[in-house]
Design an enzyme around this catalytic site. Sequence first.
Site, PDB file in Angstrom:
ATOM      1  N   HIS A 141       7.523 -26.975   4.130  1.00 39.33           N
ATOM      2  CA  HIS A 141       6.761 -28.133   3.651  1.00 39.33           C
ATOM      3  C   HIS A 141       6.153 -27.877   2.280  1.00 39.33           C
ATOM      4  O   HIS A 141       5.344 -28.664   1.807  1.00 39.33           O
ATOM      5  CB  HIS A 141       5.682 -28.499   4.684  1.00 39.33           C
ATOM      6  CG  HIS A 141       6.278 -28.839   6.013  1.00 39.33           C
ATOM      7  ND1 HIS A 141       6.697 -30.102   6.353  1.00 39.33           N
ATOM      8  CD2 HIS A 141       6.595 -28.049   7.064  1.00 39.33           C
ATOM      9  CE1 HIS A 141       7.218 -30.092   7.570  1.00 39.33           C
ATOM     10  NE2 HIS A 141       7.170 -28.852   8.022  1.00 39.33           N
ATOM     11  N   GLU A 201       0.813  -1.218   0.000  1.00 35.60           N
ATOM     12  CA  GLU A 201       0.000   0.000   0.000  1.00 35.60           C
ATOM     13  C   GLU A 201       0.850   1.273   0.000  1.00 35.60           C
ATOM     14  O   GLU A 201       0.487   2.255  -0.641  1.00 35.60           O
ATOM     15  CB  GLU A 201      -0.964   0.012   1.189  1.00 35.60           C
ATOM     16  CG  GLU A 201      -2.052  -1.045   1.063  1.00 35.60           C
ATOM     17  CD  GLU A 201      -3.052  -0.996   2.198  1.00 35.60           C
ATOM     18  OE1 GLU A 201      -3.789  -0.003   2.302  1.00 35.60           O
ATOM     19  OE2 GLU A 201      -3.079  -1.951   3.000  1.00 35.60           O
ATOM     20  N   LYS A 231     -14.035   0.211  -3.812  1.00 34.55           N
ATOM     21  CA  LYS A 231     -15.120   0.369  -2.824  1.00 34.55           C
ATOM     22  C   LYS A 231     -16.285   1.161  -3.438  1.00 34.55           C
ATOM     23  O   LYS A 231     -17.449   0.824  -3.243  1.00 34.55           O
ATOM     24  CB  LYS A 231     -14.600   1.056  -1.560  1.00 34.55           C
ATOM     25  CG  LYS A 231     -13.745   0.144  -0.686  1.00 34.55           C
ATOM     26  CD  LYS A 231     -13.279   0.848   0.595  1.00 34.55           C
ATOM     27  CE  LYS A 231     -12.402  -0.087   1.432  1.00 34.55           C
ATOM     28  NZ  LYS A 231     -11.887   0.506   2.660  1.00 34.55           N
TER      29      LYS A 231
END
Length: 330
Positions: free
Chosen positions: A227, A211, A322
């Site tokens: 893993h 950001e 948004k």
Amino acid sequence: MAVEEMEQLVLGLGDQLRWAADVEAPAPIEVPGGLLIVGMGGSGISGDLVSVLASVPVTVHKGYGLPAWVSNRPPAMIALSYSGNTEETLSAVEEARDLGLTPGVVTAGGALGEVAVGNGWPHIIVPGGLQPRAALGYMMGSLLRLVEDSVDLKPGDFSAAADLVDQLTGGLGRDLAADLAAGLRDRIPVIYGTNGLTSPVAQRWKTQINENAKWPAWWNTMPELDHNEIVSWTSLSTLTRRHVGIIALRDDSESSRVEARYNLTARLTGSDVAWVGEVWAQGVSRLERILSLCAMGDLVSLELARAGSIDPMAVPEIETLKQLLAEEPL
Ligand code: F6R
């Protein structure tokens, strides 16, 4: 200049913590079974960071509605949204209300502030007008105050953490931040947490780099990455040897097994990436150590923004998305 504006906010982290330590807070929320924290992005990260300090089980939920188990085993719940208008968080709160829960709230206002005040829910209203990610001290500090009976904090931890981040952001952390940013120049950062304490901070670094510097970054955590991700550096090694930089966030609380893993992982994979750097947590308490690393991540993200002449304040894509979503049918 926008970099200086964000820099002032980073310099304010210590004072935000002091504000939260002194703010008049409601009685601590009782957490008999476990705590559910809901919140997105720069607000939700406070839930991840506080979960490391909690003496009760904590689930951090980032999404619409509530996890399915909540209706069977209603937990204590806290909603975090700096703007108070984030739709995922509001939908979680609405569902909680339908279930008869009384969420605690930390916000600067918005619809969430209104509903918390209107219903008399336990809440702390933090000072407004900032970018949510630049309000970490207010949000995390207030969250800690709402659950202070359920976290591992001693008197003085807040002020010691505030003093330490002041020292780092005010000067002591600057050279290391510049060196780390130089190591990441023209590279994609991958931030590794080495244990439970540093993992959520790795996520905070990633999102601050995204950001503030508008720079892609990823994070992972040990021992899980041994893993899976450990095998991923060979196929594209002509690319990763030039363009991937790894930063490991280290802490003295790492077990000897994790330390051995870290050294072996670096030995097996280090030559397939361009650069590997390390940052060690500082301070005594867990709060200090978490926040010392957060402060360093903020500084590195600012250095990257400065190097690329990027405005760290603006996040146009987040805001446009948004707005566009608000126009979509529900
Ligand atoms: C912007 C930022 C975002 C927001 C997120 C949720 O600075 O950090 O990640 O935090 O879009 O908004 P709030 O925090 O207002 O609920």
